[in-house]
Design a protein around this motif. Structure first.
Motif, short mmCIF file in Angstrom:
data_model
loop_
_atom_site.label_atom_id
_atom_site.label_comp_id
_atom_site.label_asym_id
_atom_site.label_seq_id
_atom_site.Cartn_x
_atom_site.Cartn_y
_atom_site.Cartn_z
N LEU A 1 32.03 35.92 -15.44
CA LEU A 1 31.70 34.87 -14.12
C LEU A 1 30.65 34.87 -13.35
O LEU A 1 30.16 36.34 -13.51
N LEU A 2 29.54 34.11 -12.50
CA LEU A 2 29.07 33.97 -11.91
C LEU A 2 29.34 33.74 -10.31
O LEU A 2 30.25 33.00 -10.32
N GLU A 3 28.82 34.55 -9.16
CA GLU A 3 29.37 34.63 -7.64
C GLU A 3 28.28 35.04 -6.74
O GLU A 3 27.42 35.53 -6.86
N PRO A 4 28.60 34.32 -5.91
CA PRO A 4 27.05 34.33 -5.23
C PRO A 4 27.18 35.92 -4.33
O PRO A 4 28.30 37.09 -4.41
N THR B 1 21.06 32.30 -6.68
CA THR B 1 20.58 33.98 -6.31
C THR B 1 22.33 34.38 -6.86
O THR B 1 23.46 33.77 -6.32
N ARG B 2 22.86 34.73 -7.91
CA ARG B 2 24.40 35.07 -7.93
C ARG B 2 24.17 36.44 -9.29
O ARG B 2 23.25 37.30 -9.44
N ILE C 1 27.74 42.67 -14.45
CA ILE C 1 27.02 43.31 -15.22
C ILE C 1 25.82 42.40 -15.03
O ILE C 1 24.75 42.34 -15.97
N GLY C 2 25.49 41.98 -14.11
CA GLY C 2 24.19 41.00 -13.94
C GLY C 2 23.76 40.71 -12.89
O GLY C 2 25.18 40.41 -12.18
N LEU C 3 22.16 40.22 -11.87
CA LEU C 3 22.13 39.63 -11.21
C LEU C 3 20.55 38.73 -10.98
O LEU C 3 19.87 39.55 -11.83
N VAL C 4 20.37 38.32 -10.31
CA VAL C 4 19.07 37.24 -11.37
C VAL C 4 19.21 36.36 -8.94
O VAL C 4 20.48 36.52 -7.81
N VAL C 5 18.17 37.01 -8.23
CA VAL C 5 17.38 37.19 -7.03
C VAL C 5 16.66 36.10 -6.56
O VAL C 5 15.69 35.81 -7.51
#
Length: 320
Positions: free
Chosen positions: A2-5, A48-49, A60-64
């Protein structure tokens, strides 16, 4: 997956993920994660997720992503440049396309908001890194295959004065040095706007808003006129500054020096090195004997004062 804010509820998990991957060289703290992600008014929320493993509910992951978005006191630095502030994937979930998905999500959001030039790190304010850490050549190759172009190399410098005599305050040469006070705010802001317009003046406006008292600025004066400044940072500063981000690596308190600058009308007289010495002097007076100068290419200049390379980074950009 899943991708969430990004939300405050996930900060502890994000700090844990970061430290699993980077903790031995770039240890993360909750306060720094909140300050540089949730606390930045230039955060681009749609770019950003947080990536969540559905089976374990594990981060398990992050992008900003960031873009100039704060319309402040008439300042406008344009929206055609954007930043990927951080991109992180858990080691056990790599080579499954997650990094690609997060990068594409960030690029699409930036492009949809008018960004044409993307930088990796080196955000306008509250960045984590000034570029990609040099210790990650595989990441650099991965980014280059996706269109990112190497621009320049910068470094953080380090000096340890544990066994040295206290740095004296420079004297003579027609210039005096002192710490700023709250009453200097207007003059300092005007000086930066005139001599160093851009991110330094913007960051200083934030400094005063956060309750700064002036103790983080060394002022150089000649005949009563402000001709230069030097920012100094410690654990009591109102904002965790980039030159003390990684202070958990040290048992003793770490101090930071920079940015700094001299009015161009007064350059060529050694005032630049002198104001760095003044910064070291005031940090020594606070009991701080280890200092970092971050994000510079001037190894030879600061080497005259005993600073040596500590961490290196490579700047990248991509045209969308």
């Amino acid at each position: 997956m899943l991708l969430e804010p990004v939300s405050a509820d996930r900060i502890d998990d994000l700090v844990q993920l970061w430290n699993e991957e980077w903790g031995s060289s770039f240890p993360m703290r909750e306060a720094l994660m909140i300050q540089n992600v949730l606390g930045d008014p230039n955060l681009l929320e749609e770019g950003t997720r947080v990536a969540i493993d559905e089976d374990s509910n594990r981060v398990i992951g992050l992008v900003v992503s960031k873009q100039w978005r704060e319309k402040k006191d008439g300042l406008d630095f344009g929206t055609e440049s954007g930043w990927i502030h951080s991109l992180l994937v858990s080691g056990s979930f790599r080579r499954q396309g997650l990094g690609n998905r997060l990068l594409e999500l960030a690029e699409d959001a930036l492009l949809n908001n008018g960004v044409r030039q993307v930088h990796l790190g080196n955000d306008f304010h509250r960045r984590m890194f000034p570029g990609v850490p040099e210790t990650n050549p595989e990441t650099m190759l991965w980014l280059e295959r996706r269109g990112y172009v190497r621009q320049a190399e910068v470094m953080d410098l380090y000096r340890d004065d544990e066994k040295a005599e206290p740095e004296p305050l420079p004297e003579g040469n027609g210039v005096t040095f002192r710490l700023a006070e709250e009453s200097d705010a207007g003059e300092l802001n005007a000086f930066l706007t005139r001599c160093f317009p851009g991110r330094w003046s913007y960051q200083t406006l934030h400094y005063w808003e956060l309750g700064g008292t002036g103790r983080e600025f060394v002022i150089a004066e000649r005949e009563g006129v402000m001709i230069g400044f030097c920012r100094i940072n410690d654990s009591h500063s109102p904002l965790l500054a980039q030159n003390i981000y990684w202070s958990p690596l040290f048992e003793d308190e770490l101090g930071g020096i920079g940015p700094l600058g001299i009015d161009e009308r007064y350059r060529g007289h050694g005032y630049g090195l002198a104001i760095v010495q003044a910064g070291i002097h005031f940090l020594h007076a606070r009991g701080i004997r280890k200092t970092v100068i971050d994000t510079t290419a001037y190894e030879d200049f600061y080497g005259k004062l005993g600073y040596r390379p500590w961490k290196r980074y490579v700047r990248y950009q991509k045209l969308l």
